[in-house]
Design a protein around this motif. Structure first.
Motif, mmCIF file in Angstrom:
data_model
loop_
_atom_site.group_PDB
_atom_site.id
_atom_site.type_symbol
_atom_site.label_atom_id
_atom_site.label_comp_id
_atom_site.label_asym_id
_atom_site.label_seq_id
_atom_site.Cartn_x
_atom_site.Cartn_y
_atom_site.Cartn_z
ATOM 1 N N SER A 128 0.825 -1.194 0.000
ATOM 2 C CA SER A 128 0.000 0.000 0.000
ATOM 3 C C SER A 128 0.868 1.257 0.000
ATOM 4 O O SER A 128 0.578 2.239 -0.673
ATOM 5 C CB SER A 128 -0.936 -0.001 1.216
ATOM 6 N N ASP A 140 -4.911 12.526 -2.684
ATOM 7 C CA ASP A 140 -6.113 11.709 -2.617
ATOM 8 C C ASP A 140 -5.946 10.409 -3.392
ATOM 9 O O ASP A 140 -4.865 10.100 -3.911
ATOM 10 C CB ASP A 140 -7.336 12.504 -3.086
ATOM 11 N N ASN A 141 -7.015 9.643 -3.490
ATOM 12 C CA ASN A 141 -6.949 8.337 -4.138
ATOM 13 C C ASN A 141 -6.743 8.415 -5.648
ATOM 14 O O ASN A 141 -6.454 7.408 -6.290
ATOM 15 C CB ASN A 141 -8.214 7.535 -3.838
ATOM 16 N N GLN A 155 -3.181 8.787 -0.011
ATOM 17 C CA GLN A 155 -4.169 7.702 -0.054
ATOM 18 C C GLN A 155 -4.495 7.194 1.349
ATOM 19 O O GLN A 155 -4.725 6.012 1.572
ATOM 20 C CB GLN A 155 -3.662 6.555 -0.921
ATOM 21 N N PHE A 213 1.263 4.401 -2.845
ATOM 22 C CA PHE A 213 1.134 5.845 -2.727
ATOM 23 C C PHE A 213 2.407 6.563 -3.143
ATOM 24 O O PHE A 213 2.372 7.731 -3.508
ATOM 25 C CB PHE A 213 0.662 6.249 -1.323
#
Length: 456
Positions: free
Chosen positions: A4, A87-88, A125, A8
């Protein structure tokens, strides 16, 4: 979790492991190497110089934006701390705030100020950026040597630059963010990602250079701004609004982002919200210096298209770019074709040439053009006119005269007549994918499907 974090890393402009042999001296930035900073090879120091502009044409001397008090007192910007999250969709969210912490001068030579952010205050994220330190450079571009004539120019005395250094897992982050114009209150991108790495299928930046070394090799402030600043005196708050145009481009591929001059003929960027993007007030071009062949080279062999309700427009340039064939294909009236020949003796704009009585302007990276009436998209894929445009203002009758259907001028309302009397009214509800079918509704319960068998 590690995967993860690696994801990012691909979202934000990050650490520098190499500087590509260009013009800033690493002793100014890496002499104070810490665990959050990356090593860099010693680059050359290249003098960029500044273009000479007649005083009466200099956008740094002429224009309402040439005051620190334009819109609000720009010196207030230096009172605020700076934060960044992502952001995502890889799009940055920048904020300015006060919490009692002060910027500290960390290097007088480079006009570098810094403060240490609280862990968790900046995210990507949803994941925390740890050991984050923000740097602000007052009136000196940190990607160019401080003694360079570029950074010594009076033009730089209005720009402040922001940078983020931190950690993500064990990877050092070194992210060159934005330049804020304390005079015009416009915001610019000033760094370009020049190298990327890949871990577990995720791409992330590994090197940055000044935008001046790439693209049109223009100063960063001549490219379109990416946003603007606003100050609220009643709450002593400072906000940065990013233009939708910029956010959409970042969301496509943050690693590939490079500022553009989307349309040299459009208005200067505004302050009326995210949709008020425009050109930079500092953009300048001497048309006499433009070689029209460079514009022809961008247009030759390309085909553009656009639909305006019932008419499909196709603009096809010849292989040498000197002939433009314009086809107008009307859904009911058929096709007309006109050819225009380019006056290739001179350009009429930074990206504009004259074809007969048409002025054709290339937009962005020539993925669009405009002719003063509308914009046309490269390799446009047409889906045909919308159903409501096909039926707008038309009347259809049953062969025996028992039924008659009349559409309103905009096609959104359908009136059904029986034996000459209005029997029912329907409103447009939805169009099906192939656009020759649509759904109209009567009241809130009854829905009717319609199909155009042909143009009649």
């Amino acid at each position: 979790m590690i995967k993860s974090y690696l994801l990012f890393l691909a979202m934000i402009s990050m650490f520098m492991t190499s500087c590509g042999g260009h013009f800033f001296n690493p002793r100014y930035y890496y002499g104070k190497k810490s665990s959050s900073e990356a090593e860099a090879a010693a680059p050359a120091d290249v003098e960029l110089g500044m273009s000479e502009v007649p005083v009466d044409q200099d956008p740094f001397l002429n224009g309402q934006w040439n005051s620190v008090d334009y819109n609000f007192d720009g010196s207030k910007i230096l009172e605020f701390l700076f934060a960044a999250s992502f952001d995502n969709n890889n799009v940055p969210v920048y904020s300015f705030f006060k919490d009692g912490t002060q910027w500290e001068v960390s290097d007088a030579l480079t006009a570098e100020n810094k403060y240490n952010a609280k862990d968790g205050a900046n995210t990507a994220q949803g994941y925390s950026i740890s050991d984050a330190t923000f740097y602000r450079y007052d009136y000196k571009n940190p990607l160019i040597a401080p003694e360079n004539s570029y950074n010594q120019s009076d033009r730089m005395k209005r720009f402040v630059f922001y940078r983020l250094v931190g950690n993500a897992v064990v990877v050092p982050l070194n992210n060159y963010l934005i330049a804020v114009d304390t005079y015009s209150k416009l915001v610019f991108a000033y760094g370009k990602i020049t190298k990327t790495g890949s871990t577990m299928g995720q791409s992330y930046p590994t090197a940055f250079e000044a935008v001046e070394l790439h693209g049109d090799k223009r100063p960063f402030y001549e490219y379109d701004p990416i946003g603007f600043m606003a100050y609220d005196t009643s709450t002593d708050s400072l906000t940065l609004t990013l233009y939708t145009e910029y956010k959409n481009e970042m969301a496509k591929d943050a690693n590939a982002y490079f500022p553009q001059i989307h349309d040299a003929s459009r208005e200067i960027a505004g302050y009326d919200g995210a949709s008020s993007a425009g050109r930079s007030p500092y953009y300048m071009v001497n048309i006499d210096d433009i070689d029209p062949q460079t514009i022809l080279d961008q247009l030759k062999g390309k085909t553009y298209g656009a639909r305006d309700r019932l008419t499909l427009y196709t603009y096809k340039f010849s292989e040498d770019g000197k002939t433009l064939t314009v086809t107008k294909d009307h859904f009911y009236d058929g096709q007309t074709t006109t050819q225009y020949t380019c006056d290739a003796s001179k350009a009429v704009g930074a990206t504009s040439l004259k074809y007969g009585d048409l002025t054709v302007t290339g937009l962005g990276t020539y993925d669009k053009i405009k002719d003063g009436t509308r914009e046309y998209i490269l390799n446009y894929q047409d889906n045909g006119p919308a159903f409501i445009d096909r039926v707008a203002g038309k009347t259809y009758k049953a062969s025996d005269g028992s039924y008659e259907y009349k559409f309103s001028p905009d096609g959104n309302t359908l009136y059904e007549y029986k034996s000459g009397k209005l029997d029912a009214t329907y409103t447009f509800s939805a169009e099906y994918k192939d656009s020759d079918k649509a759904e109209y509704k009567e009241g809130s319960l009854a829905y009717w499907g319609l199909k155009l068998a042909n143009t009649k």
